[in-house]
Design a protein around this motif. Structure first.
Motif, PDB file in Angstrom:
ATOM      1  N   LEU A 107       0.898  -1.180   0.046  1.00 47.18           N
ATOM      2  CA  LEU A 107       0.048   0.034   0.322  1.00 47.18           C
ATOM      3  C   LEU A 107       0.953   1.385  -0.077  1.00 47.18           C
ATOM      4  O   LEU A 107       0.668   2.201  -0.609  1.00 47.18           O
ATOM      5  CB  LEU A 107      -1.030  -0.001   1.221  1.00 47.18           C
ATOM      6  CG  LEU A 107      -1.665   1.417   1.285  1.00 47.18           C
ATOM      7  CD1 LEU A 107      -2.740   1.456   0.015  1.00 47.18           C
ATOM      8  CD2 LEU A 107      -2.489   1.053   2.499  1.00 47.18           C
ATOM      9  N   TRP A 109       3.738   1.710  -1.365  1.00 48.58           N
ATOM     10  CA  TRP A 109       4.328   1.642  -2.691  1.00 48.58           C
ATOM     11  C   TRP A 109       3.315   2.256  -3.628  1.00 48.58           C
ATOM     12  O   TRP A 109       3.506   3.085  -4.405  1.00 48.58           O
ATOM     13  CB  TRP A 109       4.801   0.225  -3.242  1.00 48.58           C
ATOM     14  CG  TRP A 109       5.140   0.367  -4.620  1.00 48.58           C
ATOM     15  CD1 TRP A 109       6.396   0.805  -5.190  1.00 48.58           C
ATOM     16  CD2 TRP A 109       4.342  -0.282  -5.732  1.00 48.58           C
ATOM     17  NE1 TRP A 109       6.066   0.627  -6.589  1.00 48.58           N
ATOM     18  CE2 TRP A 109       4.962   0.282  -7.021  1.00 48.58           C
ATOM     19  CE3 TRP A 109       2.882  -0.375  -5.692  1.00 48.58           C
ATOM     20  CZ2 TRP A 109       4.363  -0.295  -8.145  1.00 48.58           C
ATOM     21  CZ3 TRP A 109       2.338  -0.899  -7.148  1.00 48.58           C
ATOM     22  CH2 TRP A 109       3.056  -0.602  -7.991  1.00 48.58           C
ATOM     23  N   LEU A 110       2.087   1.718  -3.401  1.00 51.67           N
ATOM     24  CA  LEU A 110       0.938   2.512  -4.377  1.00 51.67           C
ATOM     25  C   LEU A 110       0.577   3.917  -4.078  1.00 51.67           C
ATOM     26  O   LEU A 110       0.582   4.708  -4.863  1.00 51.67           O
ATOM     27  CB  LEU A 110      -0.316   1.551  -4.005  1.00 51.67           C
ATOM     28  CG  LEU A 110      -1.458   2.082  -4.553  1.00 51.67           C
ATOM     29  CD1 LEU A 110      -1.530   1.885  -6.168  1.00 51.67           C
ATOM     30  CD2 LEU A 110      -2.910   1.199  -4.149  1.00 51.67           C
ATOM     31  N   ARG A 113       3.204   6.127  -5.480  1.00 53.21           N
ATOM     32  CA  ARG A 113       3.614   5.938  -7.066  1.00 53.21           C
ATOM     33  C   ARG A 113       3.287   7.002  -7.845  1.00 53.21           C
ATOM     34  O   ARG A 113       3.739   7.434  -8.885  1.00 53.21           O
ATOM     35  CB  ARG A 113       2.906   4.577  -7.562  1.00 53.21           C
ATOM     36  CG  ARG A 113       3.362   4.033  -8.652  1.00 53.21           C
ATOM     37  CD  ARG A 113       3.047   2.661  -8.965  1.00 53.21           C
ATOM     38  NE  ARG A 113       1.815   2.723  -9.130  1.00 53.21           N
ATOM     39  CZ  ARG A 113       1.245   2.311 -10.344  1.00 53.21           C
ATOM     40  NH1 ARG A 113       1.881   1.935 -11.477  1.00 53.21           N
ATOM     41  NH2 ARG A 113      -0.179   2.460 -10.606  1.00 53.21           N
ATOM     42  N   ARG A 114       2.047   7.677  -7.633  1.00 57.60           N
ATOM     43  CA  ARG A 114       1.616   8.698  -8.166  1.00 57.60           C
ATOM     44  C   ARG A 114       0.901   9.607  -7.370  1.00 57.60           C
ATOM     45  O   ARG A 114       0.544   9.257  -6.277  1.00 57.60           O
ATOM     46  CB  ARG A 114       0.547   8.254  -9.411  1.00 57.60           C
ATOM     47  CG  ARG A 114      -0.666   7.546  -8.702  1.00 57.60           C
ATOM     48  CD  ARG A 114      -1.507   6.906  -9.621  1.00 57.60           C
ATOM     49  NE  ARG A 114      -2.548   6.333  -9.071  1.00 57.60           N
ATOM     50  CZ  ARG A 114      -2.620   4.788  -9.456  1.00 57.60           C
ATOM     51  NH1 ARG A 114      -2.015   4.057 -10.308  1.00 57.60           N
ATOM     52  NH2 ARG A 114      -3.406   4.286  -8.953  1.00 57.60           N
TER      53      ARG A 114
ATOM     54  N   GLU B   4      -4.530  -3.182  -7.776  1.00 57.04           N
ATOM     55  CA  GLU B   4      -4.140  -2.191  -6.706  1.00 57.04           C
ATOM     56  C   GLU B   4      -5.082  -1.619  -5.600  1.00 57.04           C
ATOM     57  O   GLU B   4      -5.062  -1.396  -4.470  1.00 57.04           O
ATOM     58  CB  GLU B   4      -3.593  -0.884  -7.430  1.00 57.04           C
ATOM     59  CG  GLU B   4      -2.171  -1.307  -8.195  1.00 57.04           C
ATOM     60  CD  GLU B   4      -1.841  -0.051  -9.143  1.00 57.04           C
ATOM     61  OE1 GLU B   4      -2.747   0.993  -8.945  1.00 57.04           O
ATOM     62  OE2 GLU B   4      -0.918   0.052  -9.862  1.00 57.04           O
ATOM     63  N   PHE B   7      -4.937  -3.445  -2.579  1.00 61.20           N
ATOM     64  CA  PHE B   7      -3.732  -3.205  -1.445  1.00 61.20           C
ATOM     65  C   PHE B   7      -4.089  -2.767  -0.117  1.00 61.20           C
ATOM     66  O   PHE B   7      -3.498  -3.241   0.792  1.00 61.20           O
ATOM     67  CB  PHE B   7      -2.784  -2.392  -2.056  1.00 61.20           C
ATOM     68  CG  PHE B   7      -1.966  -2.776  -3.313  1.00 61.20           C
ATOM     69  CD1 PHE B   7      -2.133  -4.138  -3.808  1.00 61.20           C
ATOM     70  CD2 PHE B   7      -1.018  -2.184  -3.729  1.00 61.20           C
ATOM     71  CE1 PHE B   7      -1.414  -4.632  -4.861  1.00 61.20           C
ATOM     72  CE2 PHE B   7      -0.143  -2.644  -4.840  1.00 61.20           C
ATOM     73  CZ  PHE B   7      -0.267  -4.027  -5.378  1.00 61.20           C
ATOM     74  N   PRO B   8      -5.042  -1.701   0.008  1.00 62.96           N
ATOM     75  CA  PRO B   8      -5.489  -1.474   1.509  1.00 62.96           C
ATOM     76  C   PRO B   8      -6.251  -2.632   2.261  1.00 62.96           C
ATOM     77  O   PRO B   8      -5.934  -2.871   3.237  1.00 62.96           O
ATOM     78  CB  PRO B   8      -6.612  -0.493   1.365  1.00 62.96           C
ATOM     79  CG  PRO B   8      -6.360   0.018  -0.010  1.00 62.96           C
ATOM     80  CD  PRO B   8      -5.750  -1.109  -1.013  1.00 62.96           C
ATOM     81  N   ALA B  11      -3.178  -4.802   3.416  1.00 60.17           N
ATOM     82  CA  ALA B  11      -2.564  -4.278   4.630  1.00 60.17           C
ATOM     83  C   ALA B  11      -3.490  -4.746   5.871  1.00 60.17           C
ATOM     84  O   ALA B  11      -3.013  -4.975   6.847  1.00 60.17           O
ATOM     85  CB  ALA B  11      -2.334  -2.868   4.370  1.00 60.17           C
ATOM     86  N   TYR B  82      -8.920   3.367   0.842  1.00 62.30           N
ATOM     87  CA  TYR B  82      -7.490   3.836   1.322  1.00 62.30           C
ATOM     88  C   TYR B  82      -7.548   3.476   2.954  1.00 62.30           C
ATOM     89  O   TYR B  82      -6.566   3.062   3.624  1.00 62.30           O
ATOM     90  CB  TYR B  82      -7.017   4.795   0.937  1.00 62.30           C
ATOM     91  CG  TYR B  82      -6.672   5.080  -0.545  1.00 62.30           C
ATOM     92  CD1 TYR B  82      -5.588   4.186  -1.135  1.00 62.30           C
ATOM     93  CD2 TYR B  82      -7.271   5.754  -1.423  1.00 62.30           C
ATOM     94  CE1 TYR B  82      -5.348   4.116  -2.279  1.00 62.30           C
ATOM     95  CE2 TYR B  82      -7.044   5.927  -2.772  1.00 62.30           C
ATOM     96  CZ  TYR B  82      -5.994   5.166  -3.250  1.00 62.30           C
ATOM     97  OH  TYR B  82      -5.569   5.124  -4.553  1.00 62.30           O
ATOM     98  N   GLY B  85      -6.645   0.501   4.656  1.00 58.60           N
ATOM     99  CA  GLY B  85      -5.280   0.012   4.862  1.00 58.60           C
ATOM    100  C   GLY B  85      -4.399   0.988   5.841  1.00 58.60           C
ATOM    101  O   GLY B  85      -3.164   0.395   6.177  1.00 58.60           O
TER     102      GLY B  85
END
Lengths: 154, 106
Positions: A107, A109-110, A113-114, B4, B7-8, B11, B82, B85
């Motif tokens: 997370l 990294w994500l 990233r931008r 992607e 990803f949260p 985590a 988000y 996460g």
């Protein structure tokens, strides 16, 4: 050999500490100009640290995992026999915090990233600060335990 | 990329599974450092103290990956959550302080 690995582990942790702290400061307290050392410190581009911090975190944790058995058999037994429960507990917490940090890395990294989208800015700050706190805690506990006999005259 | 978006969730799931792994000793394997022996699942001490940390990490990594993959069809349709996460791992950190309080309170 273990002493060499321990020193490399410490040196990697120092570099990681610098990188993650610099990135965290730039995220929490950014600056647009670079007049003076403090503003220059705050004005860095935080995203350039991300991949290096991830690699350093993984390398430091892996090396810590390799030398961990020596701690478990020798050092922890000594701490328990000396009734240094707070020192033992501090390391136990370090172990758990580092593990939680490992789960945060994708997370992290994500988020760097931008430019962050809605909700991403707060998450970027929070994840970076949590990782920064984990690294600081791990570094301080590791440093104190490595030197505990000298520091406390044991 | 829609992957992607999980990803949260990864985590959060990693932190939650890890705290349960520690509390209930769901280690996928055990290492006996004094005799250099590895065994599947959580095993009692043999000669010297056993180490479960590596096993807890692998249990959490597998568990969080499974949760992330299962939640992917749902997560890819909505906005990225988000907050999950970082709020969940932050709470887990506090839970660990509570679980290990006996080391500091006598």
């Amino acid at each position: 050999m273990i002493n060499v690995l321990l020193i490399v582990h410490l040196l990697l942790a120092v570099v990681l500490l610098g990188g993650i702290t610099h990135q965290a400061i730039s995220a929490v307290w950014p600056s647009r100009n670079k007049i003076g050392i403090v503003r220059s410190y705050r004005a860095v581009t935080g995203s350039v640290y991300t991949n290096a911090n991830i690699m350093l975190y993984l390398a430091t944790a892996t090396l810590g995992g390799i030398i961990y058995p020596v701690y478990r058999v020798g050092v922890r037994t000594f701490l328990e026999n000396a009734r240094l429960m707070a020192a033992t507990g501090s390391f136990e917490l370090k172990e758990q915090f580092v593990a939680v940090g490992l789960g945060l890395l994708p997370l992290y990294w994500l988020l760097w990233r931008r430019p962050p989208e809605a909700g991403g800015r707060t998450a970027r700050l929070a994840v970076t600060l949590i990782l920064c706190a984990i690294v600081w805690y791990g570094f301080l506990v590791g440093h104190i335990l490595t030197n505990i006999r000298g520091l406390f005259g044991l | 990329m829609s992957i992607e978006k999980v990803f949260p969730i990864f985590a959060a799931a990693f932190a939650v599974i890890y705290v349960f792994a520690v509390q209930y000793n769901w280690a996928l394997f055990t290492y006996h450092p004094k005799i250099g022996e590895w065994e599947w699942l959580a095993q009692p001490a043999k000669n010297g103290p056993p180490m479960y940390w590596y096993g807890w990490l692998v249990t959490s990594a597998f568990g969080a990956t499974a949760v992330s993959l299962l939640s992917w069809p749902l997560a890819r349709r909505g906005s990225t959550q988000y907050w999950l996460g970082w709020v969940v791992p932050a709470v887990v950190v506090v839970v660990f302080v509570y679980l290990f309080r006996s080391f500091f309170i006598h």
